[in-house]
Write an enzyme that holds these catalytic residues in place. Sequence first.
Site, mmCIF file in Angstrom:
data_model
loop_
_atom_site.group_PDB
_atom_site.id
_atom_site.type_symbol
_atom_site.label_atom_id
_atom_site.label_comp_id
_atom_site.label_asym_id
_atom_site.label_seq_id
_atom_site.Cartn_x
_atom_site.Cartn_y
_atom_site.Cartn_z
ATOM 1 C CG HIS A 70 1.644 1.470 4.799
ATOM 2 N ND1 HIS A 70 2.643 2.148 5.458
ATOM 3 C CD2 HIS A 70 0.600 2.345 4.736
ATOM 4 C CE1 HIS A 70 2.239 3.367 5.772
ATOM 5 N NE2 HIS A 70 0.985 3.495 5.348
ATOM 6 C CD GLU A 128 6.255 -1.538 4.191
ATOM 7 O OE1 GLU A 128 7.216 -0.759 4.306
ATOM 8 O OE2 GLU A 128 5.132 -1.174 3.774
ATOM 9 C CB CYS A 158 6.051 3.966 8.150
ATOM 10 S SG CYS A 158 4.622 2.870 8.348
ATOM 11 C CB CYS A 191 5.417 -1.020 8.018
ATOM 12 S SG CYS A 191 4.033 -0.522 6.973
#
Length: 144
Positions: free
Chosen positions: A44, A46, A74, A77
């Site tokens: 991801h 992040e 999420c 993250c």
Amino acid sequence: MAIEMARLGESKGEVPIGAIIVCDGNIIARAHNQKESLADPTAHAEILVIRAAAKKLGRWRLNDCQLYVTAEPCVMCMGAIIQARIPVLVYGATEKKFGGVESTARLGQHPMLPKQMEIYAGICEQACEELLIDFFKKRRNEDE
């Protein structure tokens, strides 16, 4: 800049989510989702931007940095944000299905948050939402 990173990711077939980390007023790391290109469910924006910032600074504590991301992080993250001790999180689009800050797990209120962590939601929200809506609309049309 996070929106530009999201667009770059989209141009590579990734879900358009981009992130940057700022330290002392300078962008020190930038990333976009790379789950597809890296075949990695943890890639991801992040996570990737936190890794890049930690590497650049030579430390895992990012307690003097700010994270800007185009969509609500999420749960995974948000856990990384907490572990990195990032005190400022700014995000654009709310992620009703997977968002871990306010939408699902509500980790934005978790006792493990860094002391006095600041969370700013809905920044450039319309532009961030449009990126996601357009991406998934195109994807659905391709699948038909």
